[in-house]
Design an enzyme around this catalytic site. Structure first.
Site, PDB file in Angstrom:
ATOM      1  N   ASP A   1      32.104  43.579  42.469  1.00 31.19           N
ATOM      2  CA  ASP A   1      31.403  43.632  40.945  1.00 31.19           C
ATOM      3  C   ASP A   1      32.373  44.649  40.067  1.00 31.19           C
ATOM      4  O   ASP A   1      32.794  45.506  40.493  1.00 31.19           O
ATOM      5  CB  ASP A   1      30.131  43.997  41.025  1.00 31.19           C
ATOM      6  CG  ASP A   1      29.428  43.693  39.895  1.00 31.19           C
ATOM      7  OD1 ASP A   1      29.088  42.678  39.352  1.00 31.19           O
ATOM      8  OD2 ASP A   1      29.144  44.961  39.068  1.00 31.19           O
TER       9      ASP A   1
ATOM     10  N   GLU B   1      39.982  46.290  58.667  1.00 29.01           N
ATOM     11  CA  GLU B   1      39.609  46.597  60.066  1.00 29.01           C
ATOM     12  C   GLU B   1      38.571  45.751  60.700  1.00 29.01           C
ATOM     13  O   GLU B   1      38.514  45.810  61.973  1.00 29.01           O
ATOM     14  CB  GLU B   1      38.765  47.921  59.761  1.00 29.01           C
ATOM     15  CG  GLU B   1      39.313  49.170  58.972  1.00 29.01           C
ATOM     16  CD  GLU B   1      38.566  50.243  58.693  1.00 29.01           C
ATOM     17  OE1 GLU B   1      37.282  50.081  59.054  1.00 29.01           O
ATOM     18  OE2 GLU B   1      38.800  51.040  57.831  1.00 29.01           O
TER      19      GLU B   1
HETATM   20  C1  NOJ Z   1      29.029  41.910  36.382  1.00 33.83           C
HETATM   21  C2  NOJ Z   1      27.912  40.905  37.243  1.00 33.83           C
HETATM   22  O1  NOJ Z   1      27.997  39.778  37.418  1.00 33.83           O
HETATM   23  C3  NOJ Z   1      26.728  41.097  36.063  1.00 33.83           C
HETATM   24  O2  NOJ Z   1      25.760  40.303  36.363  1.00 33.83           O
HETATM   25  C4  NOJ Z   1      26.252  42.535  35.883  1.00 33.83           C
HETATM   26  O3  NOJ Z   1      25.509  42.582  34.806  1.00 33.83           O
HETATM   27  C5  NOJ Z   1      27.514  43.281  35.621  1.00 33.83           C
HETATM   28  N1  NOJ Z   1      28.580  43.134  36.490  1.00 33.83           N
HETATM   29  C6  NOJ Z   1      27.083  44.767  35.855  1.00 33.83           C
HETATM   30  O4  NOJ Z   1      27.251  45.072  37.272  1.00 33.83           O
END
Ligand code: NOJ
Length: 526
Positions: free
Chosen positions: A197, A251
Site C-alpha cells: 500500500d 527468502e
Molecule cells: C491506498 C489504499 O488503496 C486506500 O484505500 C487507502 O485509503 C490509502 N492507501 C491509505 O492506506
C-alpha cells in the site's frame, strides 16, 4: 511463474460475504466463496486489509500488522482460508501497509508518551515552523495539512493520509526490521504475495522542503493536487526500501510483490527496480484514468509497452476499491468491451470483485456515507463507497451477502445483476468473464504472446496477440455504431473464438469482420 499467467481477483473483505450476520464481510465468508472463484477461473485473490484496526480508513489504519481483526475472524480462520484456497489451486495475496499505522497502534501510543519515548523516532515528529504552524506545506491525500499537532509536546507528526494514520519512519532500522518481520510472518503462514500500500510515500525527502504549487491545479479539483508532491512522494530513496522488501520476499520461493503507485509510465517503470530489486508488478492504473476512446487507449498501451524495462512483466487494472467502477465510468455496454480489453492485453490483469457480473457504481445517499475521504473533502466525487458496495450473489434478501442490512447499501438492480441469475444466462456478463478467463487459460497467445497494435480508427481498437503457433486478433468497438474491418496482413480466414455478446463462437470470418455497436471479438487467424 503463477503470477504471469494467472488473473488476480481483488476482494474488499468488508463487502464480499458476511458469514456471521453482522452486515460486514469476513474471512469465513470469503472461504465459503472460494469454489466460485476457482470455478470462474482466476488464479489468485488479493484481500484488502484484514488486520486489527479502529477502521478510521476501513482497515488501512492498522493497529497490529500480524493479527486479524475480530470483525473479520481469527488467525485460525485465516489459516483455514489459505488451506482451502491452496486446495483449490488459488494463491492468496494480502495487503501490506508499510507507510503508516493506526494512531492506536501500540508503537504510536508509546511514541505519544514523550519525545524521549522508545518509539518516538519510529514516526515522523517535527518542531513547528517559526510561526507555530506545521513544519512545511505538505498536504494529506485526504484533505488539509499532512501534519497534526501533538498537544502534549507541541510537536507535529506527519500523516500522508488521515491524522489517524501516522506515517512510519523508514529511516529508522528498527522500523525496517519490524516491518520485514511482518512480511515474514505472513509468508510463513503460506501467503503467496503482498500488495504494498501507498508505496510512493514510504520515504520522504530528509530535509522536508516545501512542495511547489502545481500550475495545472484548478478550483474544483482534488485539493491534494494543489501541490506537486515532489519531496513527499516517489523520492529516489523509496527504491532502497523496496529493495529491502524484495530481499525478504526472496527468502521464500515464488512470492509476489505488487506495488501501489499512481504514476506516469516513465516514473512507474523505475519500480520494477534495477537488477531485480524492485516489485514484480508495479500496479498500472492507466486504464482507470483513461478517456474511453480507441485512440487514447491505443496510445496508452503503446506508451506503457514502450516504457517497460527489459524483463519486466506488464499488468493492467480496470477498477479497484479507490476509484469508480468501470461500469459506472463507461456504462454497462462498454463494460463488456472493457472486460475483453483487460483480459486480452499482454500482462497480468487484476479483476475487481463484482466487475465480473457488471456491478454498478452505486449512488450512496449522504446519510449512509462511510468513507472518511468523502467526509473530509465532500462534494468533489472523491468518495469511494459507491465502488465498495456488497457483492451481489443472488436476488434474495440482501443479495445473499448478509442476513441483515449491510454496512453499505446494495445496488438497486441486484435482483437482476447477481451471480445466481448470470450463471444461468448464456449471454450474461458473468458468462462473458468466465469465457474470457477460460480463453486466457487455453490460448498461450493470450497468456504469453506478444502484443502488436493494428491501430485505432474511429471507434475501433484492434491488436494482435501472437506466439509461434497462434495468432489472435482482438477487435473492440468502443462506439455505438456498427463497423467493419479487414483482417490484417491479407490473412483471408479466421474463426471467432468469442464475442462480448457471447453469441458468435465458431463463426467463420472471411476477409472482413463486422462488429456490432459496443461489440468486441477475439478471432483466431488461420
Ligand atoms: C491506498 C489504499 O488503496 C486506500 O484505500 C487507502 O485509503 C490509502 N492507501 C491509505 O492506506
Amino acid at each position: 511463474m503463477w503470477w504471469r499467467d494467472g488473473v488476480i481477483y481483488q476482494i474488499y473483505p468488508r463487502s464480499f460475504q458476511d458469514a456471521n450476520g453482522d452486515g460486514v464481510g469476513d474471512l469465513a465468508g470469503i472461504t465459503s466463496r472460494l469454489p466460485y472463484l476457482a470455478d470462474i477461473g482466476v488464479a489468485a485473490i488479493w484481500i484488502s486489509p484484514i488486520y486489527p484496526s479502529p477502521m478510521a480508513d476501513f482497515g488501512y489504519d492498522v493497529a497490529d500488522h500480524a493479527a486479524v481483526d475480530p470483525l473479520f475472524g481469527t488467525l485460525a480462520d485465516f489459516d483455514a482460508l489459505v488451506t482451502a484456497a491452496h486446495d483449490l489451486g488459488l494463491k492468496v495475496i494480502l495487503d501490506f501497509v508499510p507507510n503508516h499505522t493506526s494512531e492506536r497502534h501500540p508503537w504510536f501510543l508509546e511514541a505519544l508518551n514523550s519525545p524521549q519515548s522508545s518509539t518516538r523516532d519510529w514516526y515522523i515528529f517535527r518542531d513547528p515552523a517559526p510561526d507555530g504552524g506545521p513544519p512545511n506545506n505538505w498536504l494529506s491525500e485526504f484533505g488539509g495539512s499532512a501534519w497534526a499537532r501533538d498537544p502534549v509536546s507541541g510537536q507535529y507528526y506527519y500523516h500522508a493520509f488521515l491524522p489517524e494514520q501516522p506515517d512510519l519512519n523508514w529511516r529508522n532500522p528498527a522500523v525496517v526490521g519490524a516491518m520485514h518481520d511482518v512480511m515474514r510472518f505472513w509468508f510463513k503462514r503460506g501467503v503467496d504475495g503482498l500488495r504494498i500500500d501507498a508505496l510512493l510515500h514510504v520515504m520522504k525527502d530528509a530535509a522536508f522542503p516545501d512542495n511547489p504549487p502545481d500550475p495545472d491545479f484548478r478550483e474544483g479539483m482534488n485539493p491534494y493536487r494543489r501541490l506537486l508532491p515532489l519531496y513527499s512522494c516517489d523520492t529516489a530513496e523509496v527504491h532502497g526500501v523496496i529493495a529491502g522488501m524484495r530481499r525478504v520476499a526472496e527468502e521464500f520461493p515464488d512470492r509476489l510483490l505488487i506495488g501501489e503507485a499512481y504514476l506516469p509510465f516513465d516514473r512507474l517503470a523505475a519500480y520494477y527496480g534495477r537488477e531485480g530489486g524492485g516489485v514484480h508488478l508495479p500496479f498500472n492504473f492507466a486504464l482507470i484514468q483513461a478517456p474511453w476512446t480507441a485512440r487514447a487507449l491505443d496510445d496508452l498501451i503503446a506508451r506503457y509497452e514502450a516504457s517497460l524495462p527489459e524483463g519486466a512483466w506488464p499488468n493492467w487494472v480496470l477498477s479497484n476499491h479507490d476509484r469508480p467502477r468501470i461500469a459506472g465510468r463507461v456504462g454497462p455496454d462498454q463494460a463488456r468491451v472493457a472486460a475483453m480489453l483487460l483480459l486480452t492485453l499482454r500482462g497480468t490483469p487484476t479483476l475487481y470483485y463484482g466487475d465480473e457480473i457488471g456491478m454498478a457504481q452505486v449512488e450512496v445517499p449522504p446519510e449512509r456515507v462511510m468513507d472518511p475521504w468523502e467526509k473530509r473533502v465532500p462534494g468533489l466525487g472523491l468518495g469511494r463507497d459507491g465502488a465498495r458496495t456488497p457483492m451481489q450473489w443472488d436476488g434474495g434478501p440482501f443479495a445473499g451477502f448478509s442476513t441483515v442490512e449491510p454496512w453499505l447499501p446494495l445496488a438497486d438492480d441486484f435482483t437482476e445483476v447477481n451471480v445466481q441469475v448470470e450463471k444461468a444466462g448464456p449471454f450474461s456478463m458473468l458468462t462473458l468473464t468466465r469465457s474470457l478467463l477460460a480463453l486466457r487459460r487455453s490460448r498461450a497467445a493470450l497468456a504469453r504472446g506478444s502484443y502488436r497494435s493494428l491501430g485505432a480508427q474511429g471507434g475501433l481498437l484492434a491488436y494482435l496477440r501472437e506466439t509461434e503457433g497462434e495468432r489472435l486478433l482482438v477487435a473492440l468497438n468502443l462506439g455505438g455504431d456498427p463497423l467493419a474491418l479487414a483482417l490484417p496482413d491479407g490473412g483471408p480466414k479466421g474463426e471467432v473464438l468469442l464475442s462480448t455478446f457471447c453469441d458468435r463462437e465458431g463463426e467463420a470470418v472471411n476477409g472482413a469482420l463486422a462488429l456490432r455497436a459496443n461489440e468486441g471479438v477475439v478471432v483466431a487467424l488461420g
